[in-house]
Design a protein around this motif. Structure first.
Motif, short mmCIF file in Angstrom:
data_model
loop_
_atom_site.label_atom_id
_atom_site.label_comp_id
_atom_site.label_asym_id
_atom_site.label_seq_id
_atom_site.Cartn_x
_atom_site.Cartn_y
_atom_site.Cartn_z
N LEU A 153 -18.86 -11.40 -47.93
CA LEU A 153 -17.43 -11.85 -47.31
C LEU A 153 -17.78 -12.55 -46.06
N VAL A 154 -17.51 -13.82 -45.85
CA VAL A 154 -17.73 -14.62 -44.78
C VAL A 154 -16.43 -14.83 -44.19
N ASP A 155 -16.44 -14.62 -42.78
CA ASP A 155 -15.11 -14.72 -41.96
C ASP A 155 -15.62 -16.08 -41.26
N PHE A 156 -14.66 -17.25 -41.51
CA PHE A 156 -14.88 -18.42 -40.71
C PHE A 156 -13.68 -18.32 -39.52
N TRP A 157 -14.21 -18.25 -38.18
CA TRP A 157 -13.35 -17.93 -37.14
C TRP A 157 -13.83 -18.68 -35.97
N ALA A 158 -13.18 -18.77 -34.99
CA ALA A 158 -13.51 -19.30 -33.73
C ALA A 158 -12.84 -18.31 -32.41
N PRO A 159 -13.64 -18.13 -31.05
CA PRO A 159 -13.21 -17.34 -30.34
C PRO A 159 -11.62 -17.64 -29.86
N ALA A 166 -20.00 -10.75 -43.07
CA ALA A 166 -20.46 -11.69 -42.11
C ALA A 166 -19.22 -12.67 -41.40
N LYS A 167 -19.76 -12.94 -40.16
CA LYS A 167 -18.64 -13.90 -39.31
C LYS A 167 -19.59 -15.25 -39.17
N LEU A 168 -18.65 -16.45 -39.32
CA LEU A 168 -19.59 -17.65 -38.78
C LEU A 168 -18.45 -18.35 -37.92
N ASN A 169 -18.84 -18.56 -36.78
CA ASN A 169 -18.35 -19.22 -35.78
C ASN A 169 -18.29 -20.61 -35.99
N ILE A 170 -16.99 -21.31 -36.31
CA ILE A 170 -16.90 -22.68 -36.69
C ILE A 170 -17.18 -23.65 -35.62
N ASP A 171 -17.10 -23.21 -34.20
CA ASP A 171 -17.28 -24.27 -33.07
C ASP A 171 -18.73 -24.44 -33.33
N GLU A 172 -19.65 -23.16 -33.32
CA GLU A 172 -21.20 -23.34 -33.32
C GLU A 172 -21.82 -23.72 -34.68
N ASN A 173 -21.02 -23.82 -35.84
CA ASN A 173 -21.56 -24.14 -36.94
C ASN A 173 -20.75 -25.27 -37.68
#
Length: 120
Positions: A27-33, A59-66
């Motif tokens: 499970l990947v959570d695409f998010w931003a702070p 898992a979490k993936l910060n879309i601003d950084e990636n």
């Protein structure tokens, strides 16, 4: 010391190994702070990581950084939760979802995987 039940932090550097090469349900959570709904989903993601430790990679993936990965997976709104099996997206949830609905979805995907494994 890292928490073994904490969601994995993904980057463009570890995404292929952690998600695409992972045979388990991921499970990947695409998010931003800065995203309010993402902050609402965050504690649920943490609970799912604990509840499904050893069964599901959370898992979490910060879309601003990636941003490349966000573009690659056509992330139009956040939070977007993508469910991967054997490197392929098998389901998704866009927006805020309850822990109950996400738990049901995960259990369904795990059951499908078990049926596939038994049939093989």
């Amino acid at each position: 010391m890292s928490n073994p039940t904490a969601p994995l932090t993904l980057t463009e550097g570890n995404f292929a190994t952690a998600v695409l090469e992972n045979p388990n349900l991921t499970l990947v959570d695409f998010w931003a702070p800065w995203c309010g709904p993402c902050r609402m989903v965050g504690p649920i993601i943490q609970e799912l990581a604990t509840d499904f430790a050893g069964q599901v990679t959370v898992a979490k993936l910060n879309i601003d950084e990636n941003p490349h990965l966000a573009t690659q997976y056509n992330i139009q709104a956040i939070p977007t939760l993508l469910f991967f099996k054997h490197g392929q997206v098998v389901d998704q949830v866009v927006g805020v979802a309850s822990k109950r609905s996400l738990t049901t979805k995960i259990n369904t995907l795990l059951a499908q995987d078990n049926l596939t494994t038994q049939a093989a």
